[in-house]
Design a protein around this motif. Sequence first.
Motif, PDB file in Angstrom:
ATOM      1  N   LEU A  81      -2.435   3.373   9.126  1.00 33.80           N
ATOM      2  CA  LEU A  81      -1.028   4.232   8.585  1.00 33.80           C
ATOM      3  C   LEU A  81      -1.241   5.436   8.343  1.00 33.80           C
ATOM      4  CD1 LEU A  81       1.246   1.244   6.831  1.00 33.80           C
ATOM      5  CD2 LEU A  81       1.370   2.349   9.296  1.00 33.80           C
ATOM      6  N   GLN A  82      -0.816   6.094   8.964  1.00 33.58           N
ATOM      7  CA  GLN A  82      -1.186   8.073   8.392  1.00 33.58           C
ATOM      8  C   GLN A  82       0.532   8.387   7.014  1.00 33.58           C
ATOM      9  OE1 GLN A  82      -4.002   9.317   8.423  1.00 33.58           O
ATOM     10  NE2 GLN A  82      -4.489   7.242   8.932  1.00 33.58           N
ATOM     11  N   LYS A  83       0.261   9.369   6.810  1.00 31.03           N
ATOM     12  CA  LYS A  83       1.402  10.257   6.239  1.00 31.03           C
ATOM     13  C   LYS A  83       2.364  10.327   7.231  1.00 31.03           C
ATOM     14  CE  LYS A  83       2.948  14.294   3.698  1.00 31.03           C
ATOM     15  NZ  LYS A  83       2.206  15.575   3.045  1.00 31.03           N
ATOM     16  N   GLY A  84       2.271   9.989   8.501  1.00 30.48           N
ATOM     17  CA  GLY A  84       3.533  10.370   9.201  1.00 30.48           C
ATOM     18  C   GLY A  84       4.435   9.282   9.587  1.00 30.48           C
ATOM     19  N   ASP A  85       3.335   8.155   9.749  1.00 26.43           N
ATOM     20  CA  ASP A  85       4.591   6.781   9.663  1.00 26.43           C
ATOM     21  C   ASP A  85       5.205   6.452   8.199  1.00 26.43           C
ATOM     22  OD1 ASP A  85       2.483   5.949  11.931  1.00 26.43           O
ATOM     23  OD2 ASP A  85       0.865   6.191  10.933  1.00 26.43           O
ATOM     24  N   LEU A  86       5.643   7.192   7.578  1.00 31.84           N
ATOM     25  CA  LEU A  86       6.427   6.890   6.311  1.00 31.84           C
ATOM     26  C   LEU A  86       8.069   7.446   7.458  1.00 31.84           C
ATOM     27  CD1 LEU A  86       7.099   6.752   3.980  1.00 31.84           C
ATOM     28  CD2 LEU A  86       7.958   8.614   3.686  1.00 31.84           C
ATOM     29  N   ALA A  87       7.832   8.300   8.162  1.00 34.86           N
ATOM     30  CA  ALA A  87       9.084   8.480   8.807  1.00 34.86           C
ATOM     31  C   ALA A  87       9.697   7.537  10.056  1.00 34.86           C
ATOM     32  CB  ALA A  87       9.093   9.641   9.516  1.00 34.86           C
ATOM     33  N   LEU A  88       8.988   6.435  10.429  1.00 36.09           N
ATOM     34  CA  LEU A  88       8.642   4.711  11.021  1.00 36.09           C
ATOM     35  C   LEU A  88       9.631   4.643  10.094  1.00 36.09           C
ATOM     36  CD1 LEU A  88       8.822   3.261  13.712  1.00 36.09           C
ATOM     37  CD2 LEU A  88       6.735   3.103  13.111  1.00 36.09           C
ATOM     38  N   MET A  89       9.038   4.295   8.644  1.00 35.40           N
ATOM     39  CA  MET A  89       9.604   3.156   7.762  1.00 35.40           C
ATOM     40  C   MET A  89      10.417   3.400   7.287  1.00 35.40           C
ATOM     41  SD  MET A  89       6.481   1.101   8.735  1.00 35.40           S
ATOM     42  CE  MET A  89       5.419   1.575   9.103  1.00 35.40           C
ATOM     43  N   ILE A 124       1.420   3.408   2.437  1.00 32.93           N
ATOM     44  CA  ILE A 124       1.604   4.823   2.608  1.00 32.93           C
ATOM     45  C   ILE A 124       1.361   6.001   1.183  1.00 32.93           C
ATOM     46  CG2 ILE A 124       2.686   6.911   3.508  1.00 32.93           C
ATOM     47  CD1 ILE A 124       3.549   4.889   6.203  1.00 32.93           C
ATOM     48  N   ALA A 125       2.261   5.469   0.309  1.00 36.91           N
ATOM     49  CA  ALA A 125       2.309   6.006  -0.394  1.00 36.91           C
ATOM     50  C   ALA A 125       1.131   6.409  -1.656  1.00 36.91           C
ATOM     51  CB  ALA A 125       3.128   6.084  -1.302  1.00 36.91           C
ATOM     52  N   GLU A 126       0.314   5.137  -1.395  1.00 41.60           N
ATOM     53  CA  GLU A 126      -0.376   5.004  -2.110  1.00 41.60           C
ATOM     54  C   GLU A 126      -1.888   6.153  -1.877  1.00 41.60           C
ATOM     55  OE1 GLU A 126      -4.541   1.847  -3.142  1.00 41.60           O
ATOM     56  OE2 GLU A 126      -2.415   0.948  -2.514  1.00 41.60           O
ATOM     57  N   LYS A 127      -2.525   6.064  -0.576  1.00 43.85           N
ATOM     58  CA  LYS A 127      -3.003   7.031   0.235  1.00 43.85           C
ATOM     59  C   LYS A 127      -2.252   8.723   0.548  1.00 43.85           C
ATOM     60  CE  LYS A 127      -4.144   5.115   3.748  1.00 43.85           C
ATOM     61  NZ  LYS A 127      -4.217   5.081   5.544  1.00 43.85           N
ATOM     62  N   PHE A 128      -1.140   8.706   0.186  1.00 35.78           N
ATOM     63  CA  PHE A 128      -0.833  10.093   0.197  1.00 35.78           C
ATOM     64  C   PHE A 128       0.364  10.378  -1.109  1.00 35.78           C
ATOM     65  CE2 PHE A 128      -2.278   8.260   4.770  1.00 35.78           C
ATOM     66  CZ  PHE A 128      -2.702   9.394   5.306  1.00 35.78           C
ATOM     67  N   PRO A 129      -0.011   9.979  -1.912  1.00 31.53           N
ATOM     68  CA  PRO A 129       1.189  10.238  -3.238  1.00 31.53           C
ATOM     69  C   PRO A 129       1.438  11.611  -3.151  1.00 31.53           C
ATOM     70  CG  PRO A 129      -1.092  10.450  -3.353  1.00 31.53           C
ATOM     71  CD  PRO A 129      -2.001  10.081  -2.484  1.00 31.53           C
ATOM     72  N   GLU A 130       1.442  12.593  -2.197  1.00 30.30           N
ATOM     73  CA  GLU A 130       2.562  13.861  -2.175  1.00 30.30           C
ATOM     74  C   GLU A 130       4.165  13.012  -1.843  1.00 30.30           C
ATOM     75  OE1 GLU A 130       0.061  13.739   1.053  1.00 30.30           O
ATOM     76  OE2 GLU A 130      -0.034  13.383  -0.795  1.00 30.30           O
ATOM     77  N   ILE A 131       3.679  11.767  -1.213  1.00 30.68           N
ATOM     78  CA  ILE A 131       5.121  11.934  -0.359  1.00 30.68           C
ATOM     79  C   ILE A 131       6.213  11.479  -0.877  1.00 30.68           C
ATOM     80  CG2 ILE A 131       3.912  11.264   2.036  1.00 30.68           C
ATOM     81  CD1 ILE A 131       5.305   7.902   0.782  1.00 30.68           C
ATOM     82  N   ILE A 132       5.536  10.859  -2.698  1.00 32.81           N
ATOM     83  CA  ILE A 132       6.708  10.612  -3.485  1.00 32.81           C
ATOM     84  C   ILE A 132       7.428  11.435  -3.484  1.00 32.81           C
ATOM     85  CG2 ILE A 132       6.897   9.255  -5.478  1.00 32.81           C
ATOM     86  CD1 ILE A 132       3.536   8.369  -5.532  1.00 32.81           C
ATOM     87  N   GLU A 133       7.543  12.552  -4.005  1.00 29.87           N
ATOM     88  CA  GLU A 133       8.409  13.773  -4.564  1.00 29.87           C
ATOM     89  C   GLU A 133       8.656  13.983  -3.736  1.00 29.87           C
ATOM     90  OE1 GLU A 133       6.493  16.796  -6.924  1.00 29.87           O
ATOM     91  OE2 GLU A 133       5.829  15.158  -8.948  1.00 29.87           O
ATOM     92  N   GLU A 134       8.200  14.420  -2.082  1.00 33.12           N
ATOM     93  CA  GLU A 134       8.481  14.426  -0.766  1.00 33.12           C
ATOM     94  C   GLU A 134       9.642  13.880  -0.214  1.00 33.12           C
ATOM     95  OE1 GLU A 134       4.529  16.618   0.652  1.00 33.12           O
ATOM     96  OE2 GLU A 134       5.113  15.180   1.721  1.00 33.12           O
TER      97      GLU A 134
END
Length: 222
Positions: A91-99, A123-133
């Motif tokens: 899983l990559q950062k861009g997969d968050l939109a799918l989730m 995804i949040a563990e690997k790319f923590p910036e998505i938490i605030e974003e």
Amino acid sequence: MPTKIEKVTNLFEAYRNEREAGPMTKYMKNHFPFLGIKSPIRKELEKVFFKETGILKEPFDQEFILELWEKDEREYQYMALTYIEKSLKKLQKGDLALMERLVLEKSWWDTVDAIAAKAVGKIAEKFPEIIEETIDDWAEHDNLWLRRTAILFQLKYKEITDEERLYRYISSNSDSKEFFIQKAIGWALREYSKTNPSSVKQFINENSLAPLSVREGSKYVD
């Protein structure tokens, strides 16, 4: 040559069981139809599919997941969740939109909880910036399933749980009358109490929470 979705459909249809389908549909409050394939059989069919197609050795296939999500019967969504779980490392950062899309479509606890604690959590563990974003906004979203996802995404974090954020999300939802929000709060507190029981006990004592949340969250601290 049949496509992947055709192979899954052929496998599952061969085990359609109308006698089992009725009770399974009823258990899910008639939100979704079922083929009537019980979990142990479905898991064996999934193993056959994964072995025959080699899909787990290929790049993460969003389109395959969406095709499964479009199918009527709930077993296809469960197949998608199994595929996602076996692909967490990809899983990559861009997969968050799918989730997010999967949380919002055909929403119910049986799919949302797995997506929240496994896929979104990873995804949040690997790319923590998505938490605030993104996830911070989910915690106060109009959609209850996105709020539930925000509350639960740290469910498996244990020692790396962001306690301040967890409690902030809970506090912003503590007055919710929604059963699924109250339940999620209790579940999140219960899991975190296995790591930090004194903190959870103090939080419960010092905050106004729904009785359901208190009951669920206090299981390991009383």
